[in-house]
Scaffold this active site. Structure first.
Site, PDB file in Angstrom:
ATOM      1  N   ILE A 193      -0.965   1.758  -0.950  1.00 12.58           N
ATOM      2  CA  ILE A 193      -1.362   0.536  -0.248  1.00 12.58           C
ATOM      3  C   ILE A 193      -2.889   0.577  -0.252  1.00 12.58           C
ATOM      4  O   ILE A 193      -3.494   1.579   0.133  1.00 12.58           O
ATOM      5  CB  ILE A 193      -0.776   0.445   1.184  1.00 12.58           C
ATOM      6  CG1 ILE A 193      -1.209  -0.869   1.858  1.00 12.58           C
ATOM      7  CG2 ILE A 193      -1.117   1.657   2.034  1.00 12.58           C
ATOM      8  CD1 ILE A 193      -0.498  -1.129   3.192  1.00 12.58           C
ATOM      9  N   SER A 194      -3.505  -0.483  -0.749  1.00  8.99           N
ATOM     10  CA  SER A 194      -4.945  -0.464  -0.981  1.00  8.99           C
ATOM     11  C   SER A 194      -5.731  -0.301   0.316  1.00  8.99           C
ATOM     12  O   SER A 194      -5.277  -0.685   1.404  1.00  8.99           O
ATOM     13  CB  SER A 194      -5.393  -1.761  -1.668  1.00  8.99           C
ATOM     14  OG  SER A 194      -4.944  -1.796  -2.995  1.00  8.99           O
ATOM     15  N   GLN A 195      -6.919   0.257   0.177  1.00  9.38           N
ATOM     16  CA  GLN A 195      -7.861   0.357   1.283  1.00  9.38           C
ATOM     17  C   GLN A 195      -8.135  -1.058   1.826  1.00  9.38           C
ATOM     18  O   GLN A 195      -8.353  -1.990   1.053  1.00  9.38           O
ATOM     19  CB  GLN A 195      -9.152   0.974   0.755  1.00  9.38           C
ATOM     20  CG  GLN A 195     -10.260   1.121   1.774  1.00  9.38           C
ATOM     21  CD  GLN A 195     -11.525   1.674   1.139  1.00  9.38           C
ATOM     22  OE1 GLN A 195     -11.542   2.018  -0.052  1.00  9.38           O
ATOM     23  NE2 GLN A 195     -12.586   1.755   1.907  1.00  9.38           N
ATOM     24  N   ARG A 228      -0.462  -4.119   9.882  1.00  7.24           N
ATOM     25  CA  ARG A 228      -0.479  -3.233   8.703  1.00  7.24           C
ATOM     26  C   ARG A 228       0.384  -1.992   8.924  1.00  7.24           C
ATOM     27  O   ARG A 228       0.883  -1.404   7.956  1.00  7.24           O
ATOM     28  CB  ARG A 228      -1.933  -2.840   8.379  1.00  7.24           C
ATOM     29  CG  ARG A 228      -2.118  -2.180   7.004  1.00  7.24           C
ATOM     30  CD  ARG A 228      -3.599  -2.072   6.641  1.00  7.24           C
ATOM     31  NE  ARG A 228      -3.802  -1.506   5.296  1.00  7.24           N
ATOM     32  CZ  ARG A 228      -4.073  -0.234   5.045  1.00  7.24           C
ATOM     33  NH1 ARG A 228      -4.189   0.626   6.046  1.00  7.24           N
ATOM     34  NH2 ARG A 228      -4.234   0.186   3.806  1.00  7.24           N
TER      35      ARG A 228
END
EC number: 2.1.1.77
Length: 216
Positions: free
Chosen positions: A63-65, A37
Site C-alpha cells: 500500500i503506497s506511502q 486507511r
C-alpha cells in the site's frame, strides 16, 4: 470496521505531515483526511496505518506511502466527473482517494489474487470503482479515451498504449526508471502526436508488469 475518534485524530496528524511536505491541493487533503486507511491493514498492524510510509500487503505488493498517493493525486489535477484509469489497483487505497475527489475510476490489476481481494473488499468501504483484471500496461482500449491516467507501479518506459488512450489535454502520471527508483513524470497530451512532459522527484514503486512494462 471501526473508525474511532482516535483514528480520526491520527488522520488529522497525517494530513498535517502531508501539508508540511508540500501537498496543497485541498481535495487531496480532504480525501486522505476522510478515508479510514486502517481498514486496509490487519488489526495487529493498525499502528502503521497513519505513518507516512509504504507497507506490504502480500503478493509482493505494497500500500503506497500516503505522501506518494497525495503527490500523484495532486499532479493528476482531478476534476469531478473525470474518467480516470488507474493502472495497478493494489490495495484500492489510491482508487478510494480518486473517488473521494469525484472521479469515475476504472482500475486494472495484474495480480489475480490481489484483484479478487480488493474487488470484494473495497465496496464494503463504500467505494465501487469499475474493476478489471489484466495487463494494465496496455490500458483499457475498450473503455478509452480517459481524461486522466495514473500508474501506481514503476515502468521501464512510458507505454505508448496509455498515451494513445488519453483524451486531448488529458494527463498521465507515471513513475519511470529502473527496479530501484523511478522519476515521476507528468505527460499532457496536446495533440495526437504531440505531448508535453514534466519531470518531478524520484520515488520507489513495485514494478509495472506486462507487455509494455517489465516482463513477468
Amino acid at each position: 470496521m471501526e473508525d474511532s475518534y482516535k483514528h480520526k485524530g491520527m488522520r488529522r496528524s497525517l494530513v498535517r505531515v502531508l501539508k508540511e511536505k508540500g501537498i496543497t491541493n485541498q481535495q487531496v487533503l480532504d480525501a486522505i483526511g476522510k478515508i479510514p486507511r486502517h481498514y486496509f491493514f490487519d488489526n495487529a498492524l493498525v499502528g502503521h496505518a497513519y505513518q507516512d510510509k509504504a507497507f506490504p500487503i502480500g503478493e509482493g505488493q505494497t500500500i503506497s506511502q500516503p505522501y506518494t498517493v497525495a503527490f500523484q493525486s495532486e499532479k493528476l489535477e482531478v476534476q469531478p466527473g473525470d474518467k480516470v484509469l488507474e493502472v495497478g489497483t493494489g490495495s484500492g487505497y489510491q482508487a478510494s482517494v480518486l473517488m473521494e475527489m469525484g472521479a469515475e475510476v476504472h482500475t486494472i490489476e495484474y495480480n489475480k489474487n490481489l484483484y479478487e481481494r480488493t474487488r470484494k473488499f473495497l465496496p464494503k468501504m463504500g467505494y465501487s470503482p469499475k474493476f478489471y483484471f489484466g495487463d494494465g500496461s496496455q490500458g483499457l482500449p475498450k473503455q478509452a479515451p480517459f481524461d486522466k491516467i495514473i500508474v501506481t507501479a514503476g515502468a521501464p518506459s512510458v507505454p505508448t498504449a496509455l498515451i494513445n488512450q488519453l483524451k486531448i489535454d488529458g494527463i498521465l502520471i507515471i513513475p519511470v526508471g529502473d527496479s530501484q527508483k523511478q522519476k515521476m513524470l507528468r505527460i499532457i497530451k496536446k495533440e495526437d502526436k504531440k505531448i508535453k512532459k514534466e519531470t518531478f522527484d524520484y520515488f520507489s514503486f513495485v514494478p509495472l508488469l506486462g507487455e509494455q512494462g517489465w516482463k513477468n
